[in-house]
Structures are given as C-alpha cells and as structure tokens.
Design an enzyme around this catalytic site. Structure first.
Site, short mmCIF file in Angstrom:
data_model
loop_
_atom_site.label_atom_id
_atom_site.label_comp_id
_atom_site.label_asym_id
_atom_site.label_seq_id
_atom_site.Cartn_x
_atom_site.Cartn_y
_atom_site.Cartn_z
N ASP A 221 -2.55 9.57 -32.65
CA ASP A 221 -2.85 10.78 -32.02
C ASP A 221 -2.97 11.06 -30.30
O ASP A 221 -2.87 11.57 -30.08
CB ASP A 221 -3.22 12.55 -32.49
CG ASP A 221 -2.07 12.41 -33.85
OD1 ASP A 221 -1.04 11.98 -34.52
OD2 ASP A 221 -2.61 12.94 -35.14
N LYS B 260 1.18 8.17 -27.85
CA LYS B 260 2.03 7.19 -27.97
C LYS B 260 3.69 7.89 -27.60
O LYS B 260 4.06 6.98 -26.48
CB LYS B 260 1.89 6.22 -29.06
CG LYS B 260 0.11 6.19 -29.51
CD LYS B 260 0.69 5.15 -30.91
CE LYS B 260 0.83 6.54 -31.69
NZ LYS B 260 -0.19 6.89 -32.80
N GLY C 12 3.30 11.43 -36.15
CA GLY C 12 4.21 12.68 -35.07
C GLY C 12 4.27 12.31 -33.71
O GLY C 12 2.87 12.37 -32.86
N HIS C 13 5.30 12.18 -33.49
CA HIS C 13 5.35 11.76 -32.01
C HIS C 13 6.35 12.29 -30.62
O HIS C 13 7.03 12.67 -31.15
CB HIS C 13 5.88 10.14 -31.05
CG HIS C 13 5.31 8.78 -32.74
ND1 HIS C 13 5.40 7.22 -32.04
CD2 HIS C 13 4.03 8.99 -33.02
CE1 HIS C 13 4.17 7.29 -32.91
NE2 HIS C 13 3.70 7.73 -33.60
N GLN D 167 -0.04 5.46 -36.20
CA GLN D 167 -1.28 5.77 -36.15
C GLN D 167 -2.18 5.60 -34.76
O GLN D 167 -1.22 5.51 -33.96
CB GLN D 167 -1.75 5.90 -37.58
CG GLN D 167 -0.23 6.03 -38.56
CD GLN D 167 0.50 5.60 -39.11
OE1 GLN D 167 1.07 4.86 -39.24
NE2 GLN D 167 1.29 6.58 -38.82
P1 GDP Z 1 1.40 10.36 -30.72
O1 GDP Z 1 1.23 10.67 -32.25
O2 GDP Z 1 0.34 9.63 -30.25
O3 GDP Z 1 2.50 10.03 -30.37
O4 GDP Z 1 0.60 11.56 -30.16
P2 GDP Z 1 1.04 12.89 -31.10
O5 GDP Z 1 2.02 12.74 -30.53
O6 GDP Z 1 0.70 13.32 -32.30
O7 GDP Z 1 -0.21 14.36 -29.81
C1 GDP Z 1 -0.28 14.11 -28.87
C2 GDP Z 1 -0.20 15.55 -28.47
O8 GDP Z 1 -0.86 15.76 -27.10
C3 GDP Z 1 1.25 15.42 -28.18
O9 GDP Z 1 1.14 17.43 -28.63
C4 GDP Z 1 1.27 15.07 -27.14
O10 GDP Z 1 2.53 16.24 -26.15
C5 GDP Z 1 0.32 15.88 -26.25
N1 GDP Z 1 -0.49 14.67 -25.01
C6 GDP Z 1 0.01 14.03 -24.98
N2 GDP Z 1 -0.32 13.54 -23.17
C7 GDP Z 1 -1.08 14.26 -22.66
C8 GDP Z 1 -2.26 14.32 -22.03
O11 GDP Z 1 -2.68 13.87 -21.05
N3 GDP Z 1 -1.99 16.23 -21.87
C9 GDP Z 1 -2.50 16.77 -22.12
N4 GDP Z 1 -2.51 17.91 -22.56
N5 GDP Z 1 -1.22 17.17 -24.22
C10 GDP Z 1 -0.91 15.61 -23.93
P1 IMO Z 2 0.48 9.18 -35.34
O1 IMO Z 2 1.77 7.82 -34.95
C1 IMO Z 2 -3.11 10.33 -37.45
C2 IMO Z 2 -3.82 10.21 -41.29
C3 IMO Z 2 -3.68 10.70 -42.22
C4 IMO Z 2 -4.60 10.10 -43.37
C5 IMO Z 2 -4.72 9.31 -43.58
C6 IMO Z 2 -3.54 8.29 -44.36
O2 IMO Z 2 1.00 10.54 -35.15
O3 IMO Z 2 -0.70 9.29 -34.48
P2 IMO Z 2 -1.04 8.83 -44.64
O4 IMO Z 2 0.05 9.80 -45.04
O5 IMO Z 2 -0.53 7.44 -44.11
O6 IMO Z 2 -1.67 8.00 -45.99
O7 IMO Z 2 -2.30 8.69 -44.05
O8 IMO Z 2 -4.12 8.55 -41.56
N1 IMO Z 2 -2.57 9.45 -40.12
C7 IMO Z 2 -2.62 10.08 -38.77
N2 IMO Z 2 -3.13 10.91 -38.08
N3 IMO Z 2 -1.76 10.40 -36.88
C8 IMO Z 2 -0.80 9.93 -37.11
O9 IMO Z 2 0.11 9.09 -36.87
C9 IMO Z 2 -1.19 9.15 -38.97
N4 IMO Z 2 -0.80 9.26 -40.14
C10 IMO Z 2 -1.14 9.36 -40.96
O10 IMO Z 2 -4.17 12.37 -41.50
O11 IMO Z 2 -6.01 10.37 -42.43
MG MG Z 3 0.64 11.66 -33.62
#
Ligand code: GDP
Ligand code: IMO
Ligand code: MG
Length: 426
Positions: free
Chosen positions: A13, A16, A40-41, A223
C-alpha cells in the site's frame, strides 16, 4: 531494452498504483508479475478514484498493453467484477489486456481453505485478505494447480473436479467450518467462460519478443518487500516473491534484463494484517497519521497500522531489490507535524542493530529515533519540487544520505497531478 521494475519497499500500500499510472506514458507494456486480488492499487485522476486488484495499473492509458504474468494468481470472479467496474469508461480492454496461460487460477475452494486455515489459527492468524492466495500458491508449488491455459482443455471440468475433491478432503479436517460450495461454483464457472474472451498468451515469449523489438516495459509489483515469502516478516507474509527477483520468475525475464528498480515507500510506514512492525505507534500520533493518510485497506477496508519511517527496514529492502531510484509517497500526510521521527536503529536486549534482524517477533525491539523538523505547511497544492519548503527538502536529503539512493519522485496527494519530480536529482 530492459525491463524496469516498480515495487513496494514496506508492507504494501505504498502507492504503487498511483505511480505506475503516472509513469505509464513512458512505457509500452505494464506487467504484473506476482500476487493477485489480495492487492488493491488505487489510481486517482479527473476526480475519480479507481481500485485495481488483478489488472495492471496502466489500463487507463491509450496504446499501452497490460500483461498479467505467469506469477500472478487470478480469481475469475473478482477479475470479472474488476472488468465490470471498468465498463463505464469504454476502454478497449480486449486490445489492452493479455493474460499468461501459465497464471494460476484461484478456485472457490482455495478461498474456503484460506478462511478455514485463518479461523483455525485463532489469535495467531496471518490476517490474510481471505482471497485464497496462500492455498493457490500452495497448489502451484505442490504441483496440483489449475492454470489459465487449462480452461481451454476438453478435460477442464475433470481437472477442476479432481482438485475440488482434494480440497473437500482437506476442508473436512477443520472442525466447525461450514461452507456452501454450491453457491460459489456457478458464478466461478461462468466467470471462467468470460475469461476466455480475453487473449491468453505465452507471455514469456511475448515479453521477450517485445524487449527485442525495443518496447519499454514496466513490471508492477504487488504487496511489499516485507511481505515477501522469503525476505518478509515470516510467517506474517504473503505467498509470493514480491521482490525484484519475482519479476524474473513471474514474467520470464532473465536477471540480466532488469533495468531500473524503482522502490517506493511512504514518508512514514503502515502495515495491515498481523505481524511485527517495529516502529508501530499505538497512540494518538499513530491515530493522527491514520486519519490524515486515510489509512484503510483498499481491498478489505481494514484500518492500517501506522508508524514512523524505519531506516534499517528500508535499507534492507533496498539491498534485496537492488533499488536504483526511490519514490517517496504521501509526504502531505505529515503536513501537520511539528517534528517527524525516523528510526535509525533498533535496540534488542540492549544491543544495537543497524539492519533488519531475523527475529523481530519473539523479542522486544526498541526503535531508536532521530527527530527531524516538520514543514508544517500544505504540500498538496505544490506544483514544483523547487518551491517545496526547506524542511521537506531537508527530510528528503536526510533520507537520501541514509539510504544512499536518490529520491526522484515526491508524491504530495492521491491525484495523478500531485506528483513532484525532484529536479535536483532527476
Ligand atoms: P498500492 O497498493 O501500493 O497501490 O497503494 P494503495 O492504493 O493500497 O494505497 C495507497 C493510498 O494512498 C491510496 O488511497 C492512494 O490514493 C493514496 N495515495 C497515493 N499517493 C498519495 C499521496 O502522495 N498522498 C496522499 N494523501 N495519498 C496518496
Ligand atoms: P498491495 O499490492 C498490504 C497482507 C495481508 C496479510 C498478508 C497475507 O495493495 O500493496 P494474503 O491475502 O496475501 O495471504 O495476506 O499480506 N497483504 C497486503 N497488505 N497491501 C497488499 O497489497 C497486501 N496483500 C496482502 O494483509 O497481512
Ligand atoms: Mg494496496
């Protein structure tokens, strides 16, 4: 041409999805190499927020191929739901998305096994996303799995039934675990039929031909490094290699063909699910970061655990991945802090550790912090890094000195446009 890689350096998270979307115009192909719907991207532009799980984050840009590699695991139902969500945007998905025949399928019984296994672990549960990731990769390494290529086989139904029967036997060993497979099977088989509408390809051949033909390719990690099956905080990890090496096995790209490795991290740190997190703040500061950063999971909605940036952890991730460039995300989340802390090392039993040690679960890890002046101003409206407050530049330079890799991107908000190139180093 070589394949550039973008991956998370913390516990996932990091942002990416946002940065892949920002970088996509520089590439011809965006390729996912591991993970599945546990990811979840999030991408944000034109006032709309999109969350992708299996589909690569280049899908919104014209003229770019999005490839789901052999290292990815696909749940046809979730995949179809993702496609349905994209339908209003009239993207020509069939010309933009290709899937490896070698990618493994997540069956409904994999999800049931994930749920049963987590329930049986009780307080020791991994905190899995319950998407069936662990059991699917177990079947892959156990040589039982079903792959995308299998759905075209006249024996597909028999192969499916045989694997489901194995799973039922295992499920019977869990006490008090009730399930209704019947209601899951119909939608799954229907989604498998829909999957056939998209091109299933020999993706390792495709990607290597593309490289030969001078195409620019970006591999999108899912991840984060600390969730890697080998190098993460085992057993509280996911079941794939999330590190650069995963690109080689998850796409069929030779190690000599890896170009830039872009490591991405938050200006602080988060983790969702169970497991060790040395700099976690279980106080009002952690709560403030969670609120200001909207730190709730994009896949499960769970609150993310929050803490300060952890330099030994980041150095470890940079080492394992061979990171050549860094992107610092969510700097704006720290806008309201007078001081920011960075963990420089740990104390375990009074002994100093400058690196991420084997055991961080069964011992007390005391993070030692350095305090850095905060910028105490709104970064979200900045349009150039040159105009950034001196305190932000000071934080960036402090991290660069410690991490020994340039920070070329600083992100100051979730929108595509809220992305600053560090002109000094770019
Ligand atoms: P990913 O899994 O690495 O793609 O990241 P996620 O989407 O799960 O989580 C990142 C969260 O931070 C999302 O809600 C994005 O919209 C948000 N986000 C990304 N970059 C920034 C930033 O620079 N500032 C803020 N406030 N939010 C951001
Ligand atoms: P993105 O790509 C954050 C965590 C779960 C759990 C562990 C194992 O959005 O960064 P799984 O379902 O893979 O067997 O869970 O890994 N986990 C993540 N945490 N971002 C993710 O993906 C994750 N995918 C799995 O919360 O601790
Ligand atoms: Mg994510």
């Amino acid at each position: 041409m070589k394949v550039d890689v973008l991956l998370g350096l913390q516990w996932g998270d990091e942002g990416k999805g946002k940065i892949v979307d920002v970088l996509t115009p520089q590439y011809d192909i965006i390729a996912r190499f591991q993970g599945g719907p546990n990811a979840g991207h999030t991408l944000e532009f034109e006032g709309i927020k999109h969350v992708l799980h299996t589909i690569p984050s280049g899908i919104f840009r014209d003229g770019v191929i999005n490839l789901i590699g052999n290292g990815v695991v696909i749940d046809p139902v979730i995949f179809q739901q993702e496609l349905d969500k994209l339908a209003p945007y009239n993207l020509d998905i069939k010309s933009r998305l290709v899937i490896s025949k070698k990618a493994h399928l997540i069956l409904p019984t994999h999800r049931l096994l994930d749920a049963a296994s987590e329930a049986a672990k009780g307080k020791d549960k991994i905190g899995s996303t319950l998407k069936g990731i662990g059991p699917t990769y177990m079947d892959k390494t156990g040589r039982n799995g079903l792959r995308v290529g299998d759905i075209y086989s006249p024996n597909f139904k028999e192969k499916y039934t045989s694997l489901v029967n194995k799973h039922k036997n295992i499920l019977n060993h869990f006490d008090d675990f009730e399930y209704n497979l019947g209601e899951l099977e119909g939608p799954w088989l229907a989604a498998v039929e829909k999957l056939k509408e998209l091109p299933a390809i020999d993706s390792e051949q495709y990607i290597n031909d593309a490289m030969k033909n001078g195409k620019k390719i970006l591999a999108e990690g899912a991840q984060g490094t600390m969730l890697d099956i080998d190098f993460g905080t085992y057993p509280f990890v996911t079941s794939s290699n999330t590190v650069t090496a995963g690109t080689c096995t998850g796409l069929g790209v030779a190690p000599t063909k890896i170009g830039d490795v872009i490591g991405i991290f938050k200006a602080y740190c988060t983790r969702v699910g169970s497991g060790p997190f040395p700099t976690e703040l279980e106080d009002e500061v952690g709560e403030e970061i969670r609120k200001s950063g909207s730190e709730f999971g994009a896949t499960t909605g769970r609150p993310r655990r929050c803490g300060w940036i952890d330099l030994p952890q980041l150095k470890y991730a940079i080492m394992i991945n061979g990171v050549t460039k860094l992107s610092m995300m969510k700097a704006d989340v720290l806008d309201g802090f007078d001081t920011i802390k960075a963990c420089t090392h740990y104390l375990i039993d009074g002994e100093r550790y400058d690196y991420f040690p084997y055991d961080v679960s069964d011992v007390e890890v005391v993070p030692v912090y350095e305090e850095i002046e905060g910028w105490n101003s709104d970064l979200t409206t900045l349009s150039s890094y040159n105009d950034a407050p001196a305190a932000l530049k000071n934080y960036v330079e402090y991290l660069e000195r410690n991490l020994e890799v340039p920070i070329t991107v600083v992100s100051v908000g979730p929108d595509r446009s809220q992305t600053l190139n560090n002109k000094v180093l770019a």
